[in-house]
Scaffold this active site. Sequence first.
Site, PDB file in Angstrom:
ATOM      1  N   ASN A  25       0.383  -8.996   0.762  1.00 34.24           N
ATOM      2  CA  ASN A  25       0.431  -7.780  -0.057  1.00 34.24           C
ATOM      3  C   ASN A  25      -0.841  -7.559  -0.885  1.00 34.24           C
ATOM      4  O   ASN A  25      -1.171  -6.435  -1.227  1.00 34.24           O
ATOM      5  CB  ASN A  25       1.665  -7.894  -0.968  1.00 34.24           C
ATOM      6  CG  ASN A  25       1.655  -6.903  -2.096  1.00 34.24           C
ATOM      7  OD1 ASN A  25       1.851  -5.704  -1.891  1.00 34.24           O
ATOM      8  ND2 ASN A  25       1.405  -7.390  -3.311  1.00 34.24           N
ATOM      9  N   ALA A  47     -10.600   1.469   6.746  1.00 33.52           N
ATOM     10  CA  ALA A  47     -10.940   0.537   7.832  1.00 33.52           C
ATOM     11  C   ALA A  47     -10.147  -0.755   7.695  1.00 33.52           C
ATOM     12  O   ALA A  47      -9.635  -1.306   8.678  1.00 33.52           O
ATOM     13  CB  ALA A  47     -12.439   0.254   7.823  1.00 33.52           C
ATOM     14  N   SER A  48      -9.996  -1.240   6.454  1.00 34.32           N
ATOM     15  CA  SER A  48      -9.278  -2.508   6.241  1.00 34.32           C
ATOM     16  C   SER A  48      -7.798  -2.360   6.565  1.00 34.32           C
ATOM     17  O   SER A  48      -7.188  -3.245   7.169  1.00 34.32           O
ATOM     18  CB  SER A  48      -9.466  -3.010   4.806  1.00 34.32           C
ATOM     19  OG  SER A  48      -8.695  -2.258   3.874  1.00 34.32           O
ATOM     20  N   LYS A  49      -7.208  -1.227   6.183  1.00 31.47           N
ATOM     21  CA  LYS A  49      -5.772  -1.049   6.424  1.00 31.47           C
ATOM     22  C   LYS A  49      -5.498  -0.774   7.908  1.00 31.47           C
ATOM     23  O   LYS A  49      -4.466  -1.171   8.437  1.00 31.47           O
ATOM     24  CB  LYS A  49      -5.221   0.053   5.520  1.00 31.47           C
ATOM     25  CG  LYS A  49      -5.213  -0.348   4.036  1.00 31.47           C
ATOM     26  CD  LYS A  49      -4.330  -1.577   3.806  1.00 31.47           C
ATOM     27  CE  LYS A  49      -4.245  -2.000   2.362  1.00 31.47           C
ATOM     28  NZ  LYS A  49      -3.310  -3.113   2.133  1.00 31.47           N
ATOM     29  N   TYR A  81     -11.627   0.998   2.621  1.00 29.28           N
ATOM     30  CA  TYR A  81     -10.182   0.779   2.473  1.00 29.28           C
ATOM     31  C   TYR A  81      -9.433   1.214   3.732  1.00 29.28           C
ATOM     32  O   TYR A  81      -8.588   0.475   4.241  1.00 29.28           O
ATOM     33  CB  TYR A  81      -9.673   1.535   1.243  1.00 29.28           C
ATOM     34  CG  TYR A  81      -8.221   1.266   0.907  1.00 29.28           C
ATOM     35  CD1 TYR A  81      -7.808   0.032   0.410  1.00 29.28           C
ATOM     36  CD2 TYR A  81      -7.252   2.249   1.086  1.00 29.28           C
ATOM     37  CE1 TYR A  81      -6.474  -0.210   0.096  1.00 29.28           C
ATOM     38  CE2 TYR A  81      -5.923   2.016   0.775  1.00 29.28           C
ATOM     39  CZ  TYR A  81      -5.534   0.793   0.282  1.00 29.28           C
ATOM     40  OH  TYR A  81      -4.207   0.555  -0.031  1.00 29.28           O
ATOM     41  N   ILE A 132       2.056   4.767  -4.515  1.00 32.77           N
ATOM     42  CA  ILE A 132       3.056   4.017  -5.289  1.00 32.77           C
ATOM     43  C   ILE A 132       2.607   3.979  -6.748  1.00 32.77           C
ATOM     44  O   ILE A 132       1.421   3.745  -7.025  1.00 32.77           O
ATOM     45  CB  ILE A 132       3.168   2.550  -4.795  1.00 32.77           C
ATOM     46  CG1 ILE A 132       3.138   2.466  -3.261  1.00 32.77           C
ATOM     47  CG2 ILE A 132       4.407   1.883  -5.355  1.00 32.77           C
ATOM     48  CD1 ILE A 132       2.729   1.093  -2.739  1.00 32.77           C
TER      49      ILE A 132
HETATM   50  N1  LIG Z   1      -0.458   1.726  -5.092  1.00 34.15           N
HETATM   51  C1  LIG Z   1      -0.582   2.520  -4.043  1.00 34.15           C
HETATM   52  O1  LIG Z   1      -0.615   3.761  -4.179  1.00 34.15           O
HETATM   53  C2  LIG Z   1      -0.631   1.942  -2.654  1.00 34.15           C
HETATM   54  C3  LIG Z   1      -0.519   2.826  -1.564  1.00 34.15           C
HETATM   55  C4  LIG Z   1      -0.514   2.302  -0.268  1.00 34.15           C
HETATM   56  C5  LIG Z   1      -0.619   0.939  -0.072  1.00 34.15           C
HETATM   57  N2  LIG Z   1      -0.747   0.109  -1.145  1.00 34.15           N
HETATM   58  C6  LIG Z   1      -0.835  -1.311  -0.874  1.00 34.15           C
HETATM   59  O2  LIG Z   1       0.228  -1.978  -1.535  1.00 34.15           O
HETATM   60  C7  LIG Z   1      -0.174  -3.326  -1.818  1.00 34.15           C
HETATM   61  C8  LIG Z   1       0.119  -3.650  -3.255  1.00 34.15           C
HETATM   62  O3  LIG Z   1      -0.590  -2.784  -4.075  1.00 34.15           O
HETATM   63  P1  LIG Z   1      -0.162  -2.484  -5.592  1.00 34.15           P
HETATM   64  O4  LIG Z   1      -0.118  -1.007  -5.694  1.00 34.15           O
HETATM   65  O5  LIG Z   1       0.989  -3.304  -5.985  1.00 34.15           O
HETATM   66  O6  LIG Z   1      -1.518  -2.984  -6.297  1.00 34.15           O
HETATM   67  P2  LIG Z   1      -1.759  -3.823  -7.632  1.00 34.15           P
HETATM   68  O7  LIG Z   1      -3.211  -3.634  -7.932  1.00 34.15           O
HETATM   69  O8  LIG Z   1      -0.741  -3.480  -8.660  1.00 34.15           O
HETATM   70  O9  LIG Z   1      -1.502  -5.299  -7.120  1.00 34.15           O
HETATM   71  C9  LIG Z   1      -2.382  -5.954  -6.226  1.00 34.15           C
HETATM   72  C10 LIG Z   1      -2.390  -7.420  -6.611  1.00 34.15           C
HETATM   73  O10 LIG Z   1      -3.289  -8.088  -5.727  1.00 34.15           O
HETATM   74  C11 LIG Z   1      -4.010  -9.033  -6.494  1.00 34.15           C
HETATM   75  N3  LIG Z   1      -5.278  -9.348  -5.874  1.00 34.15           N
HETATM   76  C12 LIG Z   1      -6.391  -8.545  -5.783  1.00 34.15           C
HETATM   77  N4  LIG Z   1      -7.407  -9.224  -5.252  1.00 34.15           N
HETATM   78  C13 LIG Z   1      -6.955 -10.476  -4.991  1.00 34.15           C
HETATM   79  C14 LIG Z   1      -7.537 -11.635  -4.443  1.00 34.15           C
HETATM   80  N5  LIG Z   1      -8.835 -11.662  -4.083  1.00 34.15           N
HETATM   81  N6  LIG Z   1      -6.777 -12.748  -4.322  1.00 34.15           N
HETATM   82  C15 LIG Z   1      -5.472 -12.742  -4.709  1.00 34.15           C
HETATM   83  N7  LIG Z   1      -4.866 -11.674  -5.248  1.00 34.15           N
HETATM   84  C16 LIG Z   1      -5.599 -10.559  -5.381  1.00 34.15           C
HETATM   85  C17 LIG Z   1      -4.218  -8.371  -7.848  1.00 34.15           C
HETATM   86  O11 LIG Z   1      -4.512  -9.326  -8.860  1.00 34.15           O
HETATM   87  C18 LIG Z   1      -2.906  -7.650  -8.041  1.00 34.15           C
HETATM   88  O12 LIG Z   1      -1.965  -8.434  -8.765  1.00 34.15           O
HETATM   89  C19 LIG Z   1      -1.654  -3.403  -1.437  1.00 34.15           C
HETATM   90  O13 LIG Z   1      -1.757  -3.969  -0.149  1.00 34.15           O
HETATM   91  C20 LIG Z   1      -2.094  -1.944  -1.393  1.00 34.15           C
HETATM   92  O14 LIG Z   1      -3.186  -1.754  -0.527  1.00 34.15           O
HETATM   93  C21 LIG Z   1      -0.750   0.578  -2.428  1.00 34.15           C
END
Ligand SMILES: NC(=O)c1ccc[n+]([C@@H]2O[C@H](COP(=O)([O-])OP(=O)(O)OC[C@H]3O[C@@H](n4cnc5c(N)ncnc54)[C@H](O)[C@@H]3O)[C@@H](O)[C@H]2O)c1
Length: 250
Positions: free
Chosen positions: A86, A153-155, A151, A184
């Site tokens: 995640n 590209a990574s996803k 981003y 989210i």
């Molecule tokens: N928030 C959105 O709108 C959204 C939309 C689509 C997808 N996502 C995906 O959902 C997932 C969760 O996102 P979120 O919204 O909860 O984000 P968030 O920023 O609240 O949480 C991400 C967590 O990842 C941790 N993290 C970052 N870099 C790290 C590293 N190098 N090593 C270990 N941990 C690390 C951070 O400390 C953080 O706690 C992600 O994969 C994100 O790409 C989020």
Amino acid sequence: MSEVKPLDGRVAIVTGAAGGVGRATVDLLTRRGASVVAEDVDAAVAGLEGPKVATVAGDVRRAETARKSVETALSRFGRLDILVNNAAVIITKDILATEEDEWNDLMAVNVTGVFHHCRAVLPHMIAQKRGSIVNVSSISGLVGLPLQAAYCASKGAIVQLTRQLAVDYAASGVRVNSVAPGSIDTPFLARYLESQPDPAAAEREIKAAHPMGRYCGPEEIAEPIAFLASDASSFITGAILSADGGYVAR
Ligand SMILES: NC(=O)c1ccc[n+]([C@@H]2O[C@H](COP(=O)([O-])OP(=O)(O)OC[C@H]3O[C@@H](n4cnc5c(N)ncnc54)[C@H](O)[C@@H]3O)[C@@H](O)[C@H]2O)c1
């Protein structure tokens, strides 16, 4: 008589556990009966420690963090059944504005982190002939979105790695799926909005882009993650489950 929960006795690793979706996932998996190793680079993850939650502070970019989480799952809870990849970061730039270091760093977190964690858990899951890996991708892995060169590209890489691993390990009893969320309400989205020239306008635009006219709470992403982690999805592998209020449907 105590209630039988769908994840009773299961053990999961959740990366990015200190963030919005990660925290909601740790909470839901434990409520459904699982024990969880909650991993994050943010030391605040230690606050999740409890009888059913062990914590690991570490960077997903390092293979040794993944190994430490596996060791913790085995030493503290005696088995390992579920991996939720995640953790991720975002850069909101087009390709011309993206420096090589920024590109490499984002790929290291969002893609290489998943690589390390899959490599660390797969030998155990294959040996026990059972396991479920859930990779959190994004609408950004399915459609092109402005100013998200690295981003997206990574996803997209996560989407394809999910399908590829599903094919390689289906016969070994290991299922690999992905949840592809829309926007989210988490710190991640808040940071994205702050990076925009007009955050309020950006928020209105994002909501309007989702046919449901809103973004979701982290618990609405934790639910499909828990479903894919559980036996309720026993014949599902290689699936990319959109949880996006209809974003990619139109
Ligand atoms: N928030 C959105 O709108 C959204 C939309 C689509 C997808 N996502 C995906 O959902 C997932 C969760 O996102 P979120 O919204 O909860 O984000 P968030 O920023 O609240 O949480 C991400 C967590 O990842 C941790 N993290 C970052 N870099 C790290 C590293 N190098 N090593 C270990 N941990 C690390 C951070 O400390 C953080 O706690 C992600 O994969 C994100 O790409 C989020």
